[in-house]
Design a protein around this motif. Structure first.
Motif, PDB file in Angstrom:
ATOM      1  N   ILE A 123       0.530  -1.717  13.412  1.00  0.00           N
ATOM      2  CA  ILE A 123      -0.929  -1.704  13.319  1.00  0.00           C
ATOM      3  C   ILE A 123      -1.380  -2.879  12.449  1.00  0.00           C
ATOM      4  N   SER A 124      -2.577  -3.378  12.732  1.00  0.00           N
ATOM      5  CA  SER A 124      -3.077  -4.511  11.940  1.00  0.00           C
ATOM      6  C   SER A 124      -4.546  -4.326  11.628  1.00  0.00           C
ATOM      7  N   THR A 125      -4.950  -4.810  10.466  1.00  0.00           N
ATOM      8  CA  THR A 125      -6.364  -4.922  10.138  1.00  0.00           C
ATOM      9  C   THR A 125      -6.750  -6.387  10.205  1.00  0.00           C
ATOM     10  N   ARG A 126      -7.844  -6.668  10.895  1.00  0.00           N
ATOM     11  CA  ARG A 126      -8.306  -8.046  11.047  1.00  0.00           C
ATOM     12  C   ARG A 126      -9.169  -8.429   9.849  1.00  0.00           C
ATOM     13  N   THR A 127      -8.695  -8.085   8.678  1.00  0.00           N
ATOM     14  CA  THR A 127      -9.361  -8.373   7.406  1.00  0.00           C
ATOM     15  C   THR A 127      -8.304  -8.770   6.393  1.00  0.00           C
ATOM     16  N   ILE A 128      -8.755  -9.468   5.337  1.00  0.00           N
ATOM     17  CA  ILE A 128      -7.837  -9.799   4.244  1.00  0.00           C
ATOM     18  C   ILE A 128      -7.487  -8.539   3.457  1.00  0.00           C
ATOM     19  N   GLY A 129      -8.525  -7.812   3.046  1.00  0.00           N
ATOM     20  CA  GLY A 129      -8.308  -6.597   2.269  1.00  0.00           C
ATOM     21  C   GLY A 129      -7.793  -5.470   3.133  1.00  0.00           C
ATOM     22  N   TYR A 130      -7.056  -4.549   2.514  1.00  0.00           N
ATOM     23  CA  TYR A 130      -6.513  -3.415   3.277  1.00  0.00           C
ATOM     24  C   TYR A 130      -6.592  -2.105   2.492  1.00  0.00           C
ATOM     25  N   LEU A 173       5.626   2.914   9.328  1.00  0.00           N
ATOM     26  CA  LEU A 173       4.781   2.037  10.132  1.00  0.00           C
ATOM     27  C   LEU A 173       4.837   0.599   9.618  1.00  0.00           C
ATOM     28  N   HIS A 174       4.688  -0.333  10.522  1.00  0.00           N
ATOM     29  CA  HIS A 174       4.543  -1.740  10.155  1.00  0.00           C
ATOM     30  C   HIS A 174       3.043  -2.043  10.092  1.00  0.00           C
ATOM     31  N   VAL A 175       2.589  -2.542   8.948  1.00  0.00           N
ATOM     32  CA  VAL A 175       1.164  -2.784   8.741  1.00  0.00           C
ATOM     33  C   VAL A 175       0.956  -4.265   8.437  1.00  0.00           C
ATOM     34  N   TYR A 176      -0.033  -4.862   9.091  1.00  0.00           N
ATOM     35  CA  TYR A 176      -0.310  -6.282   8.918  1.00  0.00           C
ATOM     36  C   TYR A 176      -1.780  -6.477   8.522  1.00  0.00           C
ATOM     37  N   HIS A 177      -2.025  -7.526   7.745  1.00  0.00           N
ATOM     38  CA  HIS A 177      -3.406  -7.894   7.456  1.00  0.00           C
ATOM     39  C   HIS A 177      -3.615  -9.349   7.850  1.00  0.00           C
ATOM     40  N   GLY A 193      -4.653 -10.664  13.730  1.00  0.00           N
ATOM     41  CA  GLY A 193      -4.679  -9.279  14.165  1.00  0.00           C
ATOM     42  C   GLY A 193      -3.831  -9.023  15.392  1.00  0.00           C
ATOM     43  N   LEU A 194      -3.849  -9.966  16.327  1.00  0.00           N
ATOM     44  CA  LEU A 194      -3.067  -9.788  17.553  1.00  0.00           C
ATOM     45  C   LEU A 194      -1.635 -10.308  17.414  1.00  0.00           C
ATOM     46  N   LYS A 195      -1.508 -11.531  16.922  1.00  0.00           N
ATOM     47  CA  LYS A 195      -0.191 -12.172  16.923  1.00  0.00           C
ATOM     48  C   LYS A 195       0.781 -11.494  15.964  1.00  0.00           C
ATOM     49  N   SER A 196       0.279 -10.957  14.841  1.00  0.00           N
ATOM     50  CA  SER A 196       1.189 -10.300  13.901  1.00  0.00           C
ATOM     51  C   SER A 196       1.852  -9.092  14.544  1.00  0.00           C
ATOM     52  N   ILE A 197       1.097  -8.332  15.341  1.00  0.00           N
ATOM     53  CA  ILE A 197       1.673  -7.179  16.035  1.00  0.00           C
ATOM     54  C   ILE A 197       2.703  -7.642  17.061  1.00  0.00           C
ATOM     55  N   LEU A 198       2.344  -8.657  17.833  1.00  0.00           N
ATOM     56  CA  LEU A 198       3.269  -9.161  18.856  1.00  0.00           C
ATOM     57  C   LEU A 198       4.548  -9.699  18.224  1.00  0.00           C
ATOM     58  N   ASP A 199       4.411 -10.431  17.122  1.00  0.00           N
ATOM     59  CA  ASP A 199       5.595 -10.934  16.421  1.00  0.00           C
ATOM     60  C   ASP A 199       6.447  -9.779  15.921  1.00  0.00           C
ATOM     61  N   GLY A 200       5.798  -8.785  15.323  1.00  0.00           N
ATOM     62  CA  GLY A 200       6.539  -7.636  14.811  1.00  0.00           C
ATOM     63  C   GLY A 200       7.288  -6.906  15.900  1.00  0.00           C
ATOM     64  N   LEU A 201       6.663  -6.748  17.062  1.00  0.00           N
ATOM     65  CA  LEU A 201       7.317  -6.060  18.180  1.00  0.00           C
ATOM     66  C   LEU A 201       8.535  -6.826  18.680  1.00  0.00           C
TER      67      LEU A 201
END
Length: 327
Positions: A72-79, A92-96, A309-317
């Motif tokens: 999962i990713s948040t398209r923000t700096i803060g989380y 879970l893998h979490v990305y910001h 937001g998109l690429k971090s998930i794809l990279d993680g997968l």
């Protein structure tokens, strides 16, 4: 591969559409936040992404995992809208997101100049054809000491911006950056409070620095100090700030983020009654510049956050390491 995107705004939509084509990824988009009810949209998706309007608590994170989603990713700096302890426990893998710091750094210096030159008052007077100079005398940056709390990417960029104004710069950070030593003098936080004419905050929100600027901290500052917050609203105790503005201990404030902003920021309130008295009272001060949490909001930053937001998930997968990963 399919991703589910929540909190999709009008300004993000074309960027996300272009990115999905470029990354050859199918996306399901929702304008609404991620909730237990809207999670059904993500069924069959490999990952999901959202903005700060979505609040991911432990039950929602568990429901995400039960759908078989691990990224999962948040398209923000803060989380801080994500229960990271629960996410870690659930595996879970979490990305910001990341963006270059120029947007917030430039905005921060702009706020300083507006407050020093009392531009808010000037603009409001001009709207009613009042062109008088009474109470309009300002200050020059070169005559002042500026204190920068936090010298990461944004704080460091602020220091580099300020270095061209000829002012004295003090800095405080848990991990000083040697590359900034020629531009700023690292010092203890109490020293920075006592000697700075302007103090600007550039630290993430943690349990240790919640309300770091409270009545006690403000009493240790120079009378008439100007406070700038383009970081996190909860760093400043609003009630303490209001008291200090009323008595003149704080001579001005540039506030782009406030702890009471939930439900109001980034929303056209229109004719709806706002029941947030502290927010409304704070913004009426002539020496307070209050903006709608948009220091980050540039074309460049929006594109960067959407890409993360998109690429971090794809990279993680695909098992590719990414600096966007929080957990």
């Amino acid at each position: 591969m399919k991703l589910c995107l929540y909190d999709v705004t009008d300004y993000e939509a074309p960027i996300l559409e272009e990115l999905s084509r470029r990354l050859e990824t199918q996306v399901v988009k929702s304008r609404g936040p991620l909730t237990a009810e809207s999670l059904e949209l993500a069924r069959g998706c490999a990952g999901l992404s959202f903005l700060g309007y979505s609040r991911l608590d432990a039950p929602l994170l568990e429901a995400i995992r039960n759908l078989g989603i691990r990224h999962i990713s948040t398209r923000t700096i803060g989380y801080d809208h994500i229960d990271t302890a629960a996410a870690r426990r659930l595996g879970l893998h979490v990305y910001h997101a990341h963006y270059e710091p120029s947007n917030v750094a430039d905005f921060t210096v702009m706020m300083m100049l507006i407050l020093l030159r009392k531009a808010k008052i000037s603009i409001c007077r001009a709207l009613v054809n009042d062109f008088s100079l009474d109470g309009m005398m300002g200050r020059e940056m070169r005559s002042l000491t500026i204190g920068v709390v936090g010298t990461g990417k944004i704080g460091g960029a602020v220091i580099r911006n300020l270095s061209g104004f000829g002012c004295r710069i003090l800095a405080y950070a848990h991990h000083p950056d040697p590359a900034l030593a020629a531009l700023a003098e690292y010092t203890a936080l109490d020293t920075l409070y006592a000697q700075s004419d302007i103090i600007t905050l550039h630290v993430p929100l943690t349990s240790q620095n919640y309300h770091m600027i409270d009545q006690a901290a403000i009493r240790r500052m120079k009378p008439g100090v100007i406070l700038i917050n383009t970081a996190r609203g909860q760093l400043i105790d609003t009630e303490g700030l209001i008291d200090a503005l009323e008595c003149g201990q704080v001579g001005g404030a540039g506030i782009d983020t406030l702890e009471e902003e939930s439900g109001v920021m980034h929303v056209h309130v229109g004719t709806r009654v706002i029941d947030n008295r502290r927010l409304l009272y704070l913004k009426q001060f002539p020496n307070v510049l209050y903006t709608q949490h948009y220091a980050f909001f540039t074309q460049e930053a929006t594109e960067s956050m959407a890409l993360c937001g998109l690429k971090s998930i794809l990279d993680g997968l695909h098992g590719i390491a990414t600096p966007c990963e929080i957990l």
